[in-house]
Design a protein around this motif. Sequence first.
Motif, PDB file in Angstrom:
ATOM      1  N   GLY A 183       0.844  -1.068  -0.057  1.00 48.14           N
ATOM      2  CA  GLY A 183      -0.064   0.137  -0.125  1.00 48.14           C
ATOM      3  C   GLY A 183       0.826   1.120  -0.029  1.00 48.14           C
ATOM      4  O   GLY A 183       1.882   1.347  -0.031  1.00 48.14           O
ATOM      5  N   CYS A 184       0.086   2.560  -0.087  1.00 48.68           N
ATOM      6  CA  CYS A 184       0.729   3.632   0.070  1.00 48.68           C
ATOM      7  C   CYS A 184      -0.127   4.625   0.842  1.00 48.68           C
ATOM      8  O   CYS A 184      -1.166   4.929   0.178  1.00 48.68           O
ATOM      9  N   ASN A 185       0.753   5.632   1.624  1.00 47.17           N
ATOM     10  CA  ASN A 185      -0.263   6.555   1.988  1.00 47.17           C
ATOM     11  C   ASN A 185      -0.168   7.990   1.547  1.00 47.17           C
ATOM     12  O   ASN A 185      -0.536   9.118   2.007  1.00 47.17           O
ATOM     13  N   ASN A 186       0.715   8.104   0.608  1.00 46.25           N
ATOM     14  CA  ASN A 186       1.508   9.171   0.148  1.00 46.25           C
ATOM     15  C   ASN A 186       0.425  10.249  -0.663  1.00 46.25           C
ATOM     16  O   ASN A 186       0.525  11.560  -0.786  1.00 46.25           O
ATOM     17  N   MET A 187      -0.596   9.562  -1.476  1.00 48.40           N
ATOM     18  CA  MET A 187      -1.440  10.518  -2.391  1.00 48.40           C
ATOM     19  C   MET A 187      -0.902  11.547  -3.242  1.00 48.40           C
ATOM     20  O   MET A 187      -1.224  12.749  -3.291  1.00 48.40           O
ATOM     21  N   CYS A 188       0.250  10.842  -3.942  1.00 50.39           N
ATOM     22  CA  CYS A 188       0.456  11.985  -5.105  1.00 50.39           C
ATOM     23  C   CYS A 188      -0.722  12.039  -6.038  1.00 50.39           C
ATOM     24  O   CYS A 188      -1.412  10.968  -6.273  1.00 50.39           O
ATOM     25  N   THR A 189      -0.919  12.979  -6.451  1.00 50.43           N
ATOM     26  CA  THR A 189      -2.198  13.541  -7.101  1.00 50.43           C
ATOM     27  C   THR A 189      -2.443  12.657  -8.381  1.00 50.43           C
ATOM     28  O   THR A 189      -3.473  12.515  -8.650  1.00 50.43           O
ATOM     29  N   PHE A 190      -1.273  12.372  -9.192  1.00 56.40           N
ATOM     30  CA  PHE A 190      -1.541  11.636 -10.518  1.00 56.40           C
ATOM     31  C   PHE A 190      -1.839  10.177 -10.123  1.00 56.40           C
ATOM     32  O   PHE A 190      -1.824   9.493 -11.014  1.00 56.40           O
ATOM     33  N   CYS A 191      -1.288   9.540  -8.844  1.00 55.35           N
ATOM     34  CA  CYS A 191      -1.343   8.317  -8.831  1.00 55.35           C
ATOM     35  C   CYS A 191      -2.632   7.550  -8.157  1.00 55.35           C
ATOM     36  O   CYS A 191      -3.183   7.886  -7.444  1.00 55.35           O
ATOM     37  N   VAL A 192      -2.906   6.371  -8.783  1.00 53.07           N
ATOM     38  CA  VAL A 192      -3.865   5.527  -8.719  1.00 53.07           C
ATOM     39  C   VAL A 192      -3.699   4.446  -7.574  1.00 53.07           C
ATOM     40  O   VAL A 192      -4.490   3.759  -6.807  1.00 53.07           O
ATOM     41  N   VAL A 193      -2.266   4.281  -7.263  1.00 51.64           N
ATOM     42  CA  VAL A 193      -1.834   3.278  -6.230  1.00 51.64           C
ATOM     43  C   VAL A 193      -2.441   3.464  -4.994  1.00 51.64           C
ATOM     44  O   VAL A 193      -3.043   2.275  -4.153  1.00 51.64           O
ATOM     45  N   PRO A 194      -2.895   4.384  -4.275  1.00 57.22           N
ATOM     46  CA  PRO A 194      -3.070   4.303  -2.907  1.00 57.22           C
ATOM     47  C   PRO A 194      -4.890   3.849  -2.952  1.00 57.22           C
ATOM     48  O   PRO A 194      -5.302   3.498  -2.144  1.00 57.22           O
ATOM     49  N   PHE A 195      -5.389   4.142  -4.038  1.00 53.43           N
ATOM     50  CA  PHE A 195      -6.814   3.582  -4.223  1.00 53.43           C
ATOM     51  C   PHE A 195      -6.882   2.004  -4.568  1.00 53.43           C
ATOM     52  O   PHE A 195      -7.690   1.297  -4.304  1.00 53.43           O
ATOM     53  N   GLY A 227       8.536  -2.014  -1.981  1.00 53.33           N
ATOM     54  CA  GLY A 227       7.587  -1.484  -1.303  1.00 53.33           C
ATOM     55  C   GLY A 227       7.233  -0.088  -2.308  1.00 53.33           C
ATOM     56  O   GLY A 227       8.208   0.619  -3.041  1.00 53.33           O
ATOM     57  N   GLN A 228       6.217   0.465  -2.278  1.00 50.16           N
ATOM     58  CA  GLN A 228       5.976   1.526  -2.887  1.00 50.16           C
ATOM     59  C   GLN A 228       6.685   2.580  -2.515  1.00 50.16           C
ATOM     60  O   GLN A 228       7.167   3.612  -2.959  1.00 50.16           O
ATOM     61  N   ASN A 229       7.113   2.668  -1.005  1.00 46.46           N
ATOM     62  CA  ASN A 229       7.859   3.611  -0.447  1.00 46.46           C
ATOM     63  C   ASN A 229       8.529   2.973   0.710  1.00 46.46           C
ATOM     64  O   ASN A 229       8.108   3.421   1.987  1.00 46.46           O
ATOM     65  N   SER A 267      12.372   4.567  -3.298  1.00 45.55           N
ATOM     66  CA  SER A 267      12.527   5.547  -2.324  1.00 45.55           C
ATOM     67  C   SER A 267      11.806   6.644  -2.462  1.00 45.55           C
ATOM     68  O   SER A 267      11.796   7.021  -3.760  1.00 45.55           O
ATOM     69  N   HIS A 268      11.131   7.439  -1.569  1.00 46.90           N
ATOM     70  CA  HIS A 268      10.462   8.506  -1.829  1.00 46.90           C
ATOM     71  C   HIS A 268      11.458   9.579  -1.127  1.00 46.90           C
ATOM     72  O   HIS A 268      12.158   9.683  -0.046  1.00 46.90           O
ATOM     73  N   PRO A 269      11.817  10.698  -2.215  1.00 49.19           N
ATOM     74  CA  PRO A 269      12.927  11.474  -1.494  1.00 49.19           C
ATOM     75  C   PRO A 269      12.595  12.369  -0.314  1.00 49.19           C
ATOM     76  O   PRO A 269      13.400  12.661   0.554  1.00 49.19           O
ATOM     77  N   VAL A 294      11.938  11.589  -9.162  1.00 49.08           N
ATOM     78  CA  VAL A 294      11.748  12.920  -9.053  1.00 49.08           C
ATOM     79  C   VAL A 294      10.492  13.671  -9.422  1.00 49.08           C
ATOM     80  O   VAL A 294      10.096  14.584  -9.100  1.00 49.08           O
ATOM     81  N   GLN A 295       9.827  12.892 -10.721  1.00 49.62           N
ATOM     82  CA  GLN A 295       8.583  13.435 -11.255  1.00 49.62           C
ATOM     83  C   GLN A 295       8.620  14.699 -11.844  1.00 49.62           C
ATOM     84  O   GLN A 295       8.234  14.514 -13.196  1.00 49.62           O
ATOM     85  N   SER A 296       8.932  15.584 -11.306  1.00 50.46           N
ATOM     86  CA  SER A 296       9.239  16.784 -12.093  1.00 50.46           C
ATOM     87  C   SER A 296      10.326  17.796 -11.347  1.00 50.46           C
ATOM     88  O   SER A 296      10.532  17.611 -10.258  1.00 50.46           O
ATOM     89  N   ASN A 306       1.410  17.091  -5.236  1.00 43.73           N
ATOM     90  CA  ASN A 306       1.638  16.714  -3.832  1.00 43.73           C
ATOM     91  C   ASN A 306       2.773  15.817  -3.205  1.00 43.73           C
ATOM     92  O   ASN A 306       2.669  14.753  -2.555  1.00 43.73           O
ATOM     93  N   ARG A 307       3.902  16.033  -4.073  1.00 43.30           N
ATOM     94  CA  ARG A 307       5.127  15.309  -3.466  1.00 43.30           C
ATOM     95  C   ARG A 307       5.665  15.744  -2.263  1.00 43.30           C
ATOM     96  O   ARG A 307       6.723  14.924  -1.791  1.00 43.30           O
ATOM     97  N   THR A 308       5.217  16.838  -1.819  1.00 44.24           N
ATOM     98  CA  THR A 308       5.603  17.379  -0.560  1.00 44.24           C
ATOM     99  C   THR A 308       7.323  17.824  -0.479  1.00 44.24           C
ATOM    100  O   THR A 308       7.836  17.584   0.680  1.00 44.24           O
TER     101      THR A 308
END
Length: 471
Positions: A183-195, A227-229, A267-269, A294-296, A306-308
């Motif tokens: 799973g993943c709790n990050n909620m990057c706005t583009f990503c369907v994985v948390p759902f 893991g996703q993160n 890894s998440h930065p 990095v994504q962008s 929402n990469r924070t």
Amino acid sequence: MAITGLKVMNEQKQGTPYTSSMMPEKSNGDKFYIENYGCQMNFNDSEIVASLLTKEGYQVTGNYEDAKVVLINTCAIRDKAEMTIRRRLGTFNKIKKNNPGMLIGILGCMAERLKSKLLEEEKLVDIVAGPDAYRALPGLIDEADGGQKAINVFLSREETYADVSPVRLNSNGVTAFVSIMRGCNNMCTFCVVPFTRGRERSRDPQSIVRECVELRDNGYKEVTLLGQNVDSFNWVNPDTNEAVTFADLLEMVAKVSPELRVRFSTSHPKDITDDVLYTMAKYENICKYIHLPVQSGSTAVLQRMNRTYTREWYLNKVKRIREIMPDCAISTDIIAGFCGETLEEHEATLSVIEQVKYEMAYMFMYSERPGTLAARRFEDSVSEEEKKRRLQEIVDLQHKHQAELMPKDIGKTCKVLIEGNSKKSNQDWVGRNDQNKVVVFSKENRDLKPGDYAKVKVTDCTSATLLGKLA
Ligand code: 5AD
Ligand code: SF4
């Protein structure tokens, strides 16, 4: 074709059927076939499914025409992945016409995203099982066999399949994946994985270490912790309330054996800590390679995603990695043409690539996923054509850097874990070095085998492979 890294990822290569010589202890006479799409987590999930079904007496087959149950473990991350899978479902349904006893099951992220749609509305499948429902699969098969609608897309807060020993599918006997969280709790706005994969949960570290020990005892030489993160791994001992962090876990796995290499992804930065970097530096068998999406390169886009973290925060992380491990290879993921991306923001991505100089990158055009925060909040405003153009610029720049970086290894000697014969010649071995670079070298009649480490002097390179000689 999706462009990923230097290689243009062949979508045909996704969906390779899996086999294993593992036989069920007590056969029930039925066979299952499983095909996999998407990420490494999915690959490992297919191994978990194989294990659960083998226990129930099913035997895995690489030929779907022999199978009673045909399973597709799916990916929903981009529209293209879903389109490929839909075509595949079409093919299986044609076969089913001549073989009405056959059951088609859809597993994984697309099952979770579309829920009953493929079963009830489109009638393309007999079984739907989401990522946390694999223990229910034998029961679902029985229900479908009895003519019922078999669906379980319940997302769990606890399921980690900690006690399931994956059946290693299509294994080279040398490298294996080990899931450490789901799973993943990050909620990057583009990503369907948390759902599709639900809330983040960490697996009991003792069960992870046990699995790695078992792999070592079976001759495996490399584990990749998945893991996703991974950096937000956090397992709290229910008896003592003590927490095990990712740095702690890395150390526990590194200590299994100095001969067992350890890799990890992703890894998440925002979460990778100095502790993790120091642990990597401390153990020779933890590979010096970090996948750091990095994504962008634009802080404004990162905020919309929402990469924070900001561009500066990311670049500081890269600096920190290189201070602590000067030889560490870094790879990344990049999305071209996210909602509202201006030309200036796109150029910020090019300049971040220019500054970091990645060893490797997976590069994608933004693909809107229904239900995600971006789909609800923003307009998918960059045209398809412009996305393509921006992606091409990103790919070209990355290509150029890789062409510049590869020859820098010529003359160096590296430790290569032999994985098997090279694709082109059975006179050559192929393996990877510490930095995850593919190395090909001549066997030279020496007494080596897959799973051995070899010291190789790099003498030449192609755009994605180092060529060398035994040192
Ligand atoms: N469109 C394009 N790429 C995406 N990724 C995730 N979601 C999307 C999307 N909607 C990419 C990210 C992520 C990688 C696994 O896939 O770069 O890191
Ligand atoms: Fe998706 Fe972001 Fe989680 Fe990765 S970290 S799975 S991109 S939400």
